[in-house]
Motif scaffolding. Structure first.
Motif, PDB file in Angstrom:
ATOM      1  N   ASN A 174       0.877  -1.186   0.000  1.00  0.00           N
ATOM      2  CA  ASN A 174       0.000   0.000   0.000  1.00  0.00           C
ATOM      3  C   ASN A 174       0.901   1.218   0.000  1.00  0.00           C
ATOM      4  OD1 ASN A 174      -1.876   2.001   0.293  1.00  0.00           O
ATOM      5  ND2 ASN A 174      -2.617   1.342   2.306  1.00  0.00           N
ATOM      6  N   TYR A 175       1.119   1.795  -1.180  1.00  0.00           N
ATOM      7  CA  TYR A 175       2.082   2.881  -1.304  1.00  0.00           C
ATOM      8  C   TYR A 175       1.596   4.169  -0.634  1.00  0.00           C
ATOM      9  CZ  TYR A 175       5.854   5.565  -3.511  1.00  0.00           C
ATOM     10  OH  TYR A 175       6.976   6.337  -3.728  1.00  0.00           O
ATOM     11  N   SER A 176       0.313   4.230  -0.306  1.00  0.00           N
ATOM     12  CA  SER A 176      -0.199   5.420   0.385  1.00  0.00           C
ATOM     13  C   SER A 176       0.078   5.372   1.883  1.00  0.00           C
ATOM     14  CB  SER A 176      -1.708   5.569   0.142  1.00  0.00           C
ATOM     15  OG  SER A 176      -2.410   4.451   0.665  1.00  0.00           O
ATOM     16  N   ASP A 177       0.473   4.198   2.390  1.00  0.00           N
ATOM     17  CA  ASP A 177       0.878   4.073   3.787  1.00  0.00           C
ATOM     18  C   ASP A 177       2.247   4.722   3.943  1.00  0.00           C
ATOM     19  OD1 ASP A 177       2.431   2.732   6.020  1.00  0.00           O
ATOM     20  OD2 ASP A 177       0.458   1.833   6.383  1.00  0.00           O
ATOM     21  N   GLU A 178       2.367   5.677   4.883  1.00  0.00           N
ATOM     22  CA  GLU A 178       3.587   6.471   4.994  1.00  0.00           C
ATOM     23  C   GLU A 178       4.814   5.614   5.269  1.00  0.00           C
ATOM     24  OE1 GLU A 178       5.362  10.264   7.546  1.00  0.00           O
ATOM     25  OE2 GLU A 178       3.215   9.775   7.604  1.00  0.00           O
ATOM     26  N   LYS A 179       4.713   4.652   6.184  1.00  0.00           N
ATOM     27  CA  LYS A 179       5.869   3.818   6.512  1.00  0.00           C
ATOM     28  C   LYS A 179       6.254   2.923   5.332  1.00  0.00           C
ATOM     29  CE  LYS A 179       5.226   3.677  11.524  1.00  0.00           C
ATOM     30  NZ  LYS A 179       5.013   2.819  12.724  1.00  0.00           N
ATOM     31  N   VAL A 180       5.251   2.361   4.680  1.00  0.00           N
ATOM     32  CA  VAL A 180       5.519   1.518   3.505  1.00  0.00           C
ATOM     33  C   VAL A 180       6.153   2.349   2.404  1.00  0.00           C
ATOM     34  CG1 VAL A 180       4.455   0.142   1.672  1.00  0.00           C
ATOM     35  CG2 VAL A 180       3.697  -0.137   4.047  1.00  0.00           C
ATOM     36  N   LYS A 181       5.619   3.557   2.187  1.00  0.00           N
ATOM     37  CA  LYS A 181       6.171   4.428   1.153  1.00  0.00           C
ATOM     38  C   LYS A 181       7.619   4.806   1.451  1.00  0.00           C
ATOM     39  CE  LYS A 181       5.242   8.804  -1.267  1.00  0.00           C
ATOM     40  NZ  LYS A 181       6.639   9.297  -1.163  1.00  0.00           N
ATOM     41  N   ASP A 182       7.897   5.148   2.700  1.00  0.00           N
ATOM     42  CA  ASP A 182       9.265   5.516   3.070  1.00  0.00           C
ATOM     43  C   ASP A 182      10.230   4.362   2.831  1.00  0.00           C
ATOM     44  OD1 ASP A 182       8.501   8.036   3.746  1.00  0.00           O
ATOM     45  OD2 ASP A 182       8.445   7.675   5.917  1.00  0.00           O
ATOM     46  N   ALA A 183       9.814   3.133   3.210  1.00  0.00           N
ATOM     47  CA  ALA A 183      10.672   1.962   3.024  1.00  0.00           C
ATOM     48  C   ALA A 183      10.875   1.666   1.542  1.00  0.00           C
ATOM     49  CB  ALA A 183      10.074   0.750   3.731  1.00  0.00           C
ATOM     50  N   ALA A 184       9.793   1.772   0.753  1.00  0.00           N
ATOM     51  CA  ALA A 184       9.893   1.521  -0.687  1.00  0.00           C
ATOM     52  C   ALA A 184      10.803   2.542  -1.354  1.00  0.00           C
ATOM     53  CB  ALA A 184       8.503   1.541  -1.316  1.00  0.00           C
ATOM     54  N   ASP A 185      10.664   3.810  -0.973  1.00  0.00           N
ATOM     55  CA  ASP A 185      11.518   4.851  -1.554  1.00  0.00           C
ATOM     56  C   ASP A 185      12.976   4.654  -1.138  1.00  0.00           C
ATOM     57  OD1 ASP A 185       9.309   5.946  -2.734  1.00  0.00           O
ATOM     58  OD2 ASP A 185       9.075   7.585  -1.270  1.00  0.00           O
ATOM     59  N   THR A 186      13.188   4.236   0.099  1.00  0.00           N
ATOM     60  CA  THR A 186      14.549   3.972   0.566  1.00  0.00           C
ATOM     61  C   THR A 186      15.181   2.834  -0.236  1.00  0.00           C
ATOM     62  OG1 THR A 186      14.069   4.719   2.817  1.00  0.00           O
ATOM     63  CG2 THR A 186      15.937   3.211   2.547  1.00  0.00           C
ATOM     64  N   ALA A 187      14.417   1.767  -0.432  1.00  0.00           N
ATOM     65  CA  ALA A 187      14.917   0.622  -1.205  1.00  0.00           C
ATOM     66  C   ALA A 187      15.217   1.038  -2.640  1.00  0.00           C
ATOM     67  CB  ALA A 187      13.892  -0.511  -1.188  1.00  0.00           C
ATOM     68  N   TYR A 188      14.347   1.858  -3.212  1.00  0.00           N
ATOM     69  CA  TYR A 188      14.538   2.322  -4.591  1.00  0.00           C
ATOM     70  C   TYR A 188      15.812   3.152  -4.724  1.00  0.00           C
ATOM     71  CZ  TYR A 188      13.596   4.786  -8.966  1.00  0.00           C
ATOM     72  OH  TYR A 188      13.694   5.313 -10.223  1.00  0.00           O
ATOM     73  N   ARG A 189      16.004   4.086  -3.802  1.00  0.00           N
ATOM     74  CA  ARG A 189      17.188   4.940  -3.873  1.00  0.00           C
ATOM     75  C   ARG A 189      18.471   4.146  -3.677  1.00  0.00           C
ATOM     76  NH1 ARG A 189      13.919   8.467  -0.781  1.00  0.00           N
ATOM     77  NH2 ARG A 189      14.915   7.705   1.113  1.00  0.00           N
ATOM     78  N   ARG A 190      18.487   3.260  -2.676  1.00  0.00           N
ATOM     79  CA  ARG A 190      19.725   2.538  -2.384  1.00  0.00           C
ATOM     80  C   ARG A 190      20.080   1.564  -3.492  1.00  0.00           C
ATOM     81  NH1 ARG A 190      24.578   2.866  -1.510  1.00  0.00           N
ATOM     82  NH2 ARG A 190      25.604   1.082  -0.495  1.00  0.00           N
ATOM     83  N   LEU A 191      19.102   0.845  -4.013  1.00  0.00           N
ATOM     84  CA  LEU A 191      19.390  -0.098  -5.106  1.00  0.00           C
ATOM     85  C   LEU A 191      19.872   0.649  -6.346  1.00  0.00           C
ATOM     86  CD1 LEU A 191      16.438  -2.644  -4.756  1.00  0.00           C
ATOM     87  CD2 LEU A 191      18.848  -3.016  -4.200  1.00  0.00           C
ATOM     88  N   THR A 192      19.304   1.803  -6.613  1.00  0.00           N
ATOM     89  CA  THR A 192      19.760   2.610  -7.748  1.00  0.00           C
ATOM     90  C   THR A 192      21.208   3.029  -7.545  1.00  0.00           C
ATOM     91  OG1 THR A 192      17.515   3.429  -8.150  1.00  0.00           O
ATOM     92  CG2 THR A 192      19.330   4.680  -9.110  1.00  0.00           C
ATOM     93  N   GLU A 193      21.563   3.416  -6.309  1.00  0.00           N
ATOM     94  CA  GLU A 193      22.947   3.780  -5.997  1.00  0.00           C
ATOM     95  C   GLU A 193      23.895   2.608  -6.189  1.00  0.00           C
ATOM     96  OE1 GLU A 193      21.810   7.087  -2.544  1.00  0.00           O
ATOM     97  OE2 GLU A 193      22.623   5.120  -2.001  1.00  0.00           O
ATOM     98  N   LEU A 194      23.400   1.399  -5.943  1.00  0.00           N
ATOM     99  CA  LEU A 194      24.219   0.180  -6.086  1.00  0.00           C
ATOM    100  C   LEU A 194      24.311  -0.292  -7.532  1.00  0.00           C
ATOM    101  CD1 LEU A 194      22.941  -1.782  -2.955  1.00  0.00           C
ATOM    102  CD2 LEU A 194      25.229  -0.814  -3.276  1.00  0.00           C
ATOM    103  N   GLY A 195      23.684   0.451  -8.456  1.00  0.00           N
ATOM    104  CA  GLY A 195      23.759   0.098  -9.869  1.00  0.00           C
ATOM    105  C   GLY A 195      22.748  -0.931 -10.305  1.00  0.00           C
ATOM    106  N   VAL A 196      21.724  -1.170  -9.498  1.00  0.00           N
ATOM    107  CA  VAL A 196      20.680  -2.136  -9.838  1.00  0.00           C
ATOM    108  C   VAL A 196      19.585  -1.428 -10.633  1.00  0.00           C
ATOM    109  CG1 VAL A 196      18.916  -3.690  -8.911  1.00  0.00           C
ATOM    110  CG2 VAL A 196      21.159  -3.530  -7.793  1.00  0.00           C
TER     111      VAL A 196
END
Length: 569
Positions: free
Chosen positions: A479-501
């Motif tokens: 549920n991307y509208s859930d603040e905690k879920v959204k924060d975790a999803a955005d964190t995962a997206y940013r970090r994986l992008t930084e890792l070249g994924v």
């Protein structure tokens, strides 16, 4: 990339005209859409896959000294007339007339264009060898385009051409190309075989195909279960018979009545003889006229082998009308005895005696036919199509196995076919004019992607090899509208992008079930499922598409391990 920003028009149902799984799944996964018969628009996810195939190809071509060019797709008729292919290539060549009434074609291949460039720009042996390649759009006006991008009329192809001072030099580049092609298809994660092949309309003296093994393949791949020899069905050699049929050749030639019996089954049943005692006479036509090919009654004539034995430009089955018009003989009763045509026999036929043939008159056959006594042939050779279980001619004890395959690459030694016709030469170290020796090397980019799907799918959708997947990881927040879920999803997206994924964040408001189905259909190698319950435990779920295995892992620590996981897929 965020899902909401991408054009990914997935479908629940496949188009009714889709015959093979790659066509069905590429349409359903929103990768392609048909514009006209055999012509497809490539959508964003599909293009990401094709670009990955292209990049692998570029890296391997560059590694062996290839130089990339980009040649015109519209080619003047004069070049094709110069090479002799303007009339020979046939209706697959799309011919165009411009406003000045000048003739052009939409290039199905680029031998003429590249040879024209090299004959203008290369003059010395010091400039050789030279390997030029491109990744370009081609057009071949297929009579029956089908299977989506597997056999379209317009398609993307990598074609490379090499130029050499000698046959020895082209052999070295040919071996380099073998290595490069093997590397390309290994890096694409494909199960494939390199097989001996016929050069076809391209011409040349020697060639290999690269075949992705898949049950839906159009081509048959023949390989020995002992020595590893592999070939396509057209090229696979048959072992010559060790001895004769056992007949002593004492029967007299006799004409027998066979009213209405035209087929092999009908004649052998009527005469109470096995098909191995009958010789089939097949009439074919080439640029010089009609010819006859002979094979045993239980065998199939291989037209490619016969064409190569005759050494003609083209060879096709003759029509009944053509046979009647040119010979006056009744179709269904044609035989080689006193046949007024050039006759070519398979080596099994040359070992036969006391066999049955057509008698060249309606409702009649000959029995007791002797090869040396009753018929003469132009030449004997290997003319039959091999069958599974045939002994391998390249080793002792091995037998042929046959599997289906999809041709994704083809390499040729062209020799001087085009350089002689187009007067492409160079000055050797002694200042003497010599003719360039050429090689030609092609890979179907779209076919490679489609073949990967044919080999990697299940009932849920595509299971991409990691190197070809449009994205390596998809993040699925419950549920991307859930603040905690959204924060975790955005964190995962940013970090994986930084890792070249390469990561896709599914930020849609759709139900989780819809997201799961789309992720399975498209075939992302890893799925990261992020929900409030797992986050309360400090975890997220990681699911592997190929195996279906899933497990919870500490978050965000698991993110650092994702690149290593992907390297193992």
């Amino acid at each position: 990339m965020r899902y909401s920003q991408l054009l990914i028009p997935t479908l629940k149902e496949a188009p009714s005209d889709a015959e093979v799984i790659s066509h069905k799944l590429m349409v359903r996964a929103g990768m392609i859409r048909q514009l006209a018969s055999g012509i497809y628009s490539i959508l964003p996810l599909g293009l990401r896959v094709l670009r990955k195939v292209e990049q692998i190809i570029r890296e391997e071509m560059n590694a062996i000294g290839g130089q990339e060019v980009f040649l015109p797709s519209i080619q003047p008729a004069e070049l094709w007339q110069e090479s002799g292919r303007w009339d020979f290539y046939g209706k697959e060549l799309l011919r165009i007339i411009d406003r000045h009434d000048r003739k052009f074609c939409y290039g199905p291949t680029h031998e003429e264009v590249i040879t024209d460039i090299v004959r203008r720009e290369v003059r010395s042996y010091r400039q050789l060898p030279l390997v030029l390649y491109q990744i370009q759009t081609k057009f071949r006006d297929e009579v029956r385009p089908r299977f989506g991008v597997m056999r379209g009329r317009e398609f993307t192809m990598k074609d490379a051409y090499s130029f050499h001072a000698s046959e020895q030099d082209v052999q070295k580049t040919y071996e380099d190309m073998k290595t490069a092609y093997n590397n390309v298809f290994k890096r694409c994660g494909l199960d494939f075989k390199m097989v001996e092949a016929d050069s076809g309309t391209i011409g040349g003296s020697f060639s290999h195909e690269f075949m992705v093994l898949a049950s839906s393949g159009e081509d048959a791949v023949v390989f020995c279960d002992a020595c590893g020899y592999a070939s396509n069905l057209e090229k696979a050699g048959a072992r010559p018979p060790a001895n004769g049929t056992g007949s002593d050749g004492s029967e007299p030639l006799a004409e027998v009545s066979t009213p209405g019996q035209k087929t092999i089954e009908a004649v052998t049943t009527f005469l109470k003889v096995p098909p191995q005692k009958l010789v089939k006479t097949l009439i074919l036509e080439n640029e010089k006229g009609l010819v006859a090919g002979l094979v045993r009654g239980d065998r199939q004539l291989n037209p490619v082998k016969l064409k190569n034995l005759i050494d003609c430009e083209w060879l096709h089955p003759a029509s009944e009308e053509s046979i009647k018009e040119q010979t006056g003989l009744p179709v269904g009763y044609v035989g080689p005895v006193n046949l007024p045509l050039p006759v070519f026999a398979d080596h099994e036929v040359a070992a036969m005696q006391d066999f049955v043939t057509g008698a060249n008159k309606t409702d009649a056959h000959f029995t007791g036919v002797q090869f040396g006594r009753d018929l003469q042939v132009e030449q004997v050779g290997d003319l039959r199509t091999v069958e599974e279980g045939d002994p391998c001619p390249h080793c002792d004890g091995g037998t042929y196995q046959i599997r289906r395959g999809i041709e994704v690459g083809h390499i040729f030694i062209l020799g001087t076919k085009y350089s002689t016709a187009m007067k492409a030469g160079f000055l050797d170290e002694n200042g003497k004019e010599k003719t360039l020796v050429m090689g030609c090397y092609g890979i179907g980019v779209g076919r490679t992607a489609a073949a990967a799907i044919e080999q990697n799918h299940d009932d849920k959708g595509i299971v991409w090899p990691a190197p070809l997947a449009p994205f390596q990881v998809v993040i699925l927040p419950t549920n991307y509208s859930d603040e905690k879920v959204k924060d975790a999803a955005d964190t995962a997206y940013r970090r994986l992008t930084e890792l070249g994924v390469e990561v896709l964040l599914d930020d849609r408001s759709d139900r989780l079930g819809v997201k799961f189905k789309d992720a399975e259909l498209i075939g992302f190698p890893l799925q990261l499922v992020i929900g409030p319950k797992n986050l309360e435990q400090g975890e997220i779920e990681v699911k592997t598409r190929r195996t279906g295995e899933s497990a919870n892992h500490p978050f965000p620590a698991i993110l650092e391990k994702i690149p290593a996981q992907l390297s193992e897929l």
